[in-house]
Design a protein around this motif. Structure first.
Motif, PDB file in Angstrom:
ATOM      1  N   TYR A  16      90.735  57.281  75.595  1.00 60.87           N
ATOM      2  CA  TYR A  16      91.891  57.093  74.515  1.00 60.87           C
ATOM      3  C   TYR A  16      91.650  55.301  73.658  1.00 60.87           C
ATOM      4  CZ  TYR A  16      94.710  57.528  70.953  1.00 60.87           C
ATOM      5  OH  TYR A  16      95.261  57.799  69.476  1.00 60.87           O
ATOM      6  N   ILE A  17      91.445  54.892  74.782  1.00 60.67           N
ATOM      7  CA  ILE A  17      92.196  53.448  74.369  1.00 60.67           C
ATOM      8  C   ILE A  17      91.053  52.775  73.541  1.00 60.67           C
ATOM      9  CG2 ILE A  17      92.980  51.225  74.901  1.00 60.67           C
ATOM     10  CD1 ILE A  17      95.471  52.799  76.411  1.00 60.67           C
ATOM     11  N   LEU A  18      90.032  52.963  74.712  1.00 64.47           N
ATOM     12  CA  LEU A  18      88.376  52.655  74.448  1.00 64.47           C
ATOM     13  C   LEU A  18      87.573  53.299  73.413  1.00 64.47           C
ATOM     14  CD1 LEU A  18      85.510  53.142  76.862  1.00 64.47           C
ATOM     15  CD2 LEU A  18      85.309  54.381  74.599  1.00 64.47           C
ATOM     16  N   VAL A  19      87.932  54.745  73.328  1.00 64.60           N
ATOM     17  CA  VAL A  19      87.753  54.769  71.150  1.00 64.60           C
ATOM     18  C   VAL A  19      87.969  54.569  70.259  1.00 64.60           C
ATOM     19  CG1 VAL A  19      88.301  57.232  70.190  1.00 64.60           C
ATOM     20  CG2 VAL A  19      87.289  57.145  72.513  1.00 64.60           C
ATOM     21  N   LEU A  20      89.592  53.683  69.840  1.00 62.03           N
ATOM     22  CA  LEU A  20      90.384  52.998  69.585  1.00 62.03           C
ATOM     23  C   LEU A  20      89.965  51.843  69.859  1.00 62.03           C
ATOM     24  CD1 LEU A  20      94.105  54.424  70.416  1.00 62.03           C
ATOM     25  CD2 LEU A  20      92.933  55.029  68.199  1.00 62.03           C
ATOM     26  N   GLU A  21      89.206  51.175  70.102  1.00 61.22           N
ATOM     27  CA  GLU A  21      89.464  49.958  70.364  1.00 61.22           C
ATOM     28  C   GLU A  21      87.321  49.415  69.968  1.00 61.22           C
ATOM     29  OE1 GLU A  21      92.448  47.234  73.669  1.00 61.22           O
ATOM     30  OE2 GLU A  21      91.001  47.836  73.790  1.00 61.22           O
ATOM     31  N   MET A  22      86.597  50.463  71.062  1.00 59.37           N
ATOM     32  CA  MET A  22      85.518  50.614  70.280  1.00 59.37           C
ATOM     33  C   MET A  22      85.135  50.635  68.816  1.00 59.37           C
ATOM     34  SD  MET A  22      83.350  50.362  74.427  1.00 59.37           S
ATOM     35  CE  MET A  22      82.340  49.970  73.633  1.00 59.37           C
ATOM     36  N   PHE A  23      85.685  52.156  68.625  1.00 63.62           N
ATOM     37  CA  PHE A  23      84.676  52.615  67.455  1.00 63.62           C
ATOM     38  C   PHE A  23      85.991  52.837  65.855  1.00 63.62           C
ATOM     39  CE2 PHE A  23      83.206  54.908  71.719  1.00 63.62           C
ATOM     40  CZ  PHE A  23      81.805  53.752  71.711  1.00 63.62           C
ATOM     41  N   LEU A  24      87.492  52.587  66.663  1.00 64.54           N
ATOM     42  CA  LEU A  24      88.374  53.270  65.904  1.00 64.54           C
ATOM     43  C   LEU A  24      88.904  52.046  65.170  1.00 64.54           C
ATOM     44  CD1 LEU A  24      89.614  56.502  66.621  1.00 64.54           C
ATOM     45  CD2 LEU A  24      87.791  55.653  64.967  1.00 64.54           C
ATOM     46  N   TRP A  25      88.656  50.467  65.946  1.00 63.54           N
ATOM     47  CA  TRP A  25      89.380  49.656  65.329  1.00 63.54           C
ATOM     48  C   TRP A  25      89.555  48.986  63.545  1.00 63.54           C
ATOM     49  CZ3 TRP A  25      92.356  46.795  68.640  1.00 63.54           C
ATOM     50  CH2 TRP A  25      92.797  45.301  67.878  1.00 63.54           C
ATOM     51  N   THR A  26      88.568  49.118  63.180  1.00 67.60           N
ATOM     52  CA  THR A  26      88.985  48.697  61.525  1.00 67.60           C
ATOM     53  C   THR A  26      88.998  50.193  60.745  1.00 67.60           C
ATOM     54  OG1 THR A  26      86.722  49.255  61.412  1.00 67.60           O
ATOM     55  CG2 THR A  26      87.124  47.185  61.993  1.00 67.60           C
ATOM     56  N   SER A  27      89.686  51.195  61.527  1.00 69.45           N
ATOM     57  CA  SER A  27      89.679  52.363  60.659  1.00 69.45           C
ATOM     58  C   SER A  27      90.566  52.703  60.010  1.00 69.45           C
ATOM     59  CB  SER A  27      89.712  53.901  61.658  1.00 69.45           C
ATOM     60  OG  SER A  27      90.258  54.051  62.429  1.00 69.45           O
ATOM     61  N   PRO A  28      92.173  53.243  59.940  1.00 66.22           N
ATOM     62  CA  PRO A  28      93.388  53.378  59.473  1.00 66.22           C
ATOM     63  C   PRO A  28      94.051  53.848  61.095  1.00 66.22           C
ATOM     64  CG  PRO A  28      91.919  54.289  57.181  1.00 66.22           C
ATOM     65  CD  PRO A  28      91.244  53.740  59.013  1.00 66.22           C
ATOM     66  N   ARG A  29      93.317  55.437  61.999  1.00 64.16           N
ATOM     67  CA  ARG A  29      94.256  54.963  62.834  1.00 64.16           C
ATOM     68  C   ARG A  29      93.946  53.778  63.745  1.00 64.16           C
ATOM     69  NH1 ARG A  29      97.246  55.362  66.129  1.00 64.16           N
ATOM     70  NH2 ARG A  29      97.178  57.121  67.602  1.00 64.16           N
ATOM     71  N   GLY A  30      93.426  53.253  63.790  1.00 62.76           N
ATOM     72  CA  GLY A  30      92.831  52.219  64.991  1.00 62.76           C
ATOM     73  C   GLY A  30      94.293  50.633  64.700  1.00 62.76           C
ATOM     74  N   ARG A  31      94.073  50.929  62.944  1.00 60.22           N
ATOM     75  CA  ARG A  31      94.837  49.510  62.546  1.00 60.22           C
ATOM     76  C   ARG A  31      95.922  50.040  63.012  1.00 60.22           C
ATOM     77  NH1 ARG A  31      91.625  49.458  57.634  1.00 60.22           N
ATOM     78  NH2 ARG A  31      94.009  49.468  57.095  1.00 60.22           N
ATOM     79  N   ALA A  32      96.319  51.677  62.689  1.00 61.13           N
ATOM     80  CA  ALA A  32      97.705  51.521  62.541  1.00 61.13           C
ATOM     81  C   ALA A  32      98.175  51.831  64.426  1.00 61.13           C
ATOM     82  CB  ALA A  32      98.216  53.289  62.102  1.00 61.13           C
ATOM     83  N   ALA A  33      97.313  52.651  65.132  1.00 64.72           N
ATOM     84  CA  ALA A  33      97.539  52.035  66.462  1.00 64.72           C
ATOM     85  C   ALA A  33      98.186  50.739  67.217  1.00 64.72           C
ATOM     86  CB  ALA A  33      96.786  52.789  67.232  1.00 64.72           C
ATOM     87  N   PHE A  34      97.112  49.578  66.691  1.00 68.28           N
ATOM     88  CA  PHE A  34      97.438  48.823  66.901  1.00 68.28           C
ATOM     89  C   PHE A  34      98.493  47.401  65.803  1.00 68.28           C
ATOM     90  CE2 PHE A  34      93.716  49.879  69.571  1.00 68.28           C
ATOM     91  CZ  PHE A  34      93.655  50.078  70.692  1.00 68.28           C
TER      92      PHE A  34
END
Length: 98
Positions: A16-34
């Motif tokens: 899950y962290i891999l997906v957030l960091e590699m593929f969703l980092w610039t998405s609203p979900r990725g930005r919210a997570a980090f």
């Protein structure tokens, strides 16, 4: 049985962290997570993808231990990769800020 479930849960968390960091980092979900802004996420996306890759390696190692049998031949692999996760978690806890 409990050990196998816990190792699997930790492996899935790292996927899950891999997906957030590699593929969703610039998405609203990725930005919210980090907790990053769109500007910061855009500038740091290559670094985040690299971090995601490392999380993928941890997950792969834990899945390897599961295939080998956490309580059998894969015990050493499980301890090694869980140790890596532990050290990374301690370092993250010491250096991360809200």
């Amino acid at each position: 049985m409990v050990a196998t479930v816990l190792v699997a849960a930790i492996a899935l968390l790292h996927v899950y962290i891999l997906v957030l960091e590699m593929f969703l980092w610039t998405s609203p979900r990725g930005r919210a997570a980090f907790g990053t802004t769109a500007e910061v996420a855009e500038v740091t996306k290559v670094m985040a993808a690299n971090q995601g890759l490392y999380n993928g390696f941890l997950a792969a190692g834990l899945f390897w231990a599961l295939v080998m049998g956490v309580l059998a031949e894969g015990r050493a692999q499980a301890f090694f990769f869980l140790g890596c996760v532990f050290v990374a978690g301690i370092y993250g806890a010491m250096t991360a800020s809200r």
